[in-house]
Design a protein around this motif. Structure first.
Motif, mmCIF file in Angstrom:
data_model
loop_
_atom_site.group_PDB
_atom_site.id
_atom_site.type_symbol
_atom_site.label_atom_id
_atom_site.label_comp_id
_atom_site.label_asym_id
_atom_site.label_seq_id
_atom_site.Cartn_x
_atom_site.Cartn_y
_atom_site.Cartn_z
ATOM 1 N N ASP A 1 -61.576 -13.865 -22.510
ATOM 2 C CA ASP A 1 -62.595 -13.095 -21.814
ATOM 3 C C ASP A 1 -62.946 -11.747 -21.725
ATOM 4 O O ASP A 1 -63.896 -11.099 -22.042
ATOM 5 N N LYS A 2 -61.636 -10.933 -21.872
ATOM 6 C CA LYS A 2 -61.956 -9.518 -21.799
ATOM 7 C C LYS A 2 -62.284 -9.201 -23.278
ATOM 8 O O LYS A 2 -62.950 -8.154 -23.473
ATOM 9 N N TYR B 1 -61.904 -23.610 -20.020
ATOM 10 C CA TYR B 1 -61.226 -22.815 -19.298
ATOM 11 C C TYR B 1 -59.754 -23.874 -19.110
ATOM 12 O O TYR B 1 -59.970 -25.121 -18.447
ATOM 13 N N LEU C 1 -66.173 -9.968 -23.612
ATOM 14 C CA LEU C 1 -67.047 -8.947 -22.953
ATOM 15 C C LEU C 1 -66.889 -7.809 -23.285
ATOM 16 O O LEU C 1 -68.084 -7.024 -23.272
ATOM 17 N N THR D 1 -68.714 -21.580 -26.811
ATOM 18 C CA THR D 1 -68.182 -22.057 -25.733
ATOM 19 C C THR D 1 -66.672 -22.319 -25.457
ATOM 20 O O THR D 1 -66.044 -22.922 -26.522
ATOM 21 N N TYR E 1 -70.384 -17.929 -24.126
ATOM 22 C CA TYR E 1 -70.877 -16.529 -24.204
ATOM 23 C C TYR E 1 -71.931 -16.142 -25.350
ATOM 24 O O TYR E 1 -71.739 -17.041 -26.131
ATOM 25 N N PHE F 1 -67.042 -22.335 -20.152
ATOM 26 C CA PHE F 1 -67.638 -21.130 -20.185
ATOM 27 C C PHE F 1 -68.654 -20.602 -21.446
ATOM 28 O O PHE F 1 -67.785 -20.878 -22.744
ATOM 29 N N LYS G 1 -71.331 -13.574 -20.219
ATOM 30 C CA LYS G 1 -70.822 -14.891 -19.887
ATOM 31 C C LYS G 1 -71.571 -15.515 -18.919
ATOM 32 O O LYS G 1 -72.053 -14.960 -18.036
ATOM 33 N N GLN H 1 -71.299 -18.547 -16.257
ATOM 34 C CA GLN H 1 -70.257 -19.286 -15.515
ATOM 35 C C GLN H 1 -70.561 -21.024 -15.350
ATOM 36 O O GLN H 1 -71.923 -21.169 -15.299
ATOM 37 N N PHE I 1 -56.818 -17.402 -20.913
ATOM 38 C CA PHE I 1 -58.359 -17.306 -20.957
ATOM 39 C C PHE I 1 -58.842 -16.051 -20.598
ATOM 40 O O PHE I 1 -59.731 -15.488 -20.880
ATOM 41 N N GLU I 2 -58.155 -15.149 -19.839
ATOM 42 C CA GLU I 2 -58.531 -13.830 -19.482
ATOM 43 C C GLU I 2 -58.442 -13.039 -20.400
ATOM 44 O O GLU I 2 -59.217 -12.188 -20.510
#
Length: 79
Positions: A24-25, A57, A28, A54, A46, A44, A34, A36, A20-21
């Motif tokens: 996310d990176k 997570y 973004l 969507t 975006y 999540f 984002k 929360q 997920f990270e």
């Protein structure tokens, strides 16, 4: 090749093993914002202008279906 480009290549080459990270990176750094979850939700959202995606997570890896959606969305934005 920048870190963002390397992450994009990783998303495209192996959608089964993406955390997920990492997604996310990438989102973004593309300019998405984002939002929360509240009250125990694991999804999540975006947004970028009128585009919304969507992503739930999930540990350790996100389902490949969501990775394919992200890749398709990013390809549309690049065009």
């Amino acid at each position: 090749m920048s870190r963002r480009e390397k992450l994009l290549e990783k998303l495209k080459s192996n959608p089964q093993k993406i955390r997920f990270e990492e997604v996310d990176k990438v989102l973004l750094s593309t300019g998405f914002t984002k939002r929360q979850p509240r009250r125990g939700s694991s999804h999540f959202t975006y947004t970028l202008n009128d585009i919304m995606i969507t992503i739930p997570y999930k540990k350790p890896y996100i389902k490949s279906r969501y990775i394919r959606e992200v890749v398709d969305l990013l390809d549309k934005l690049d065009d």
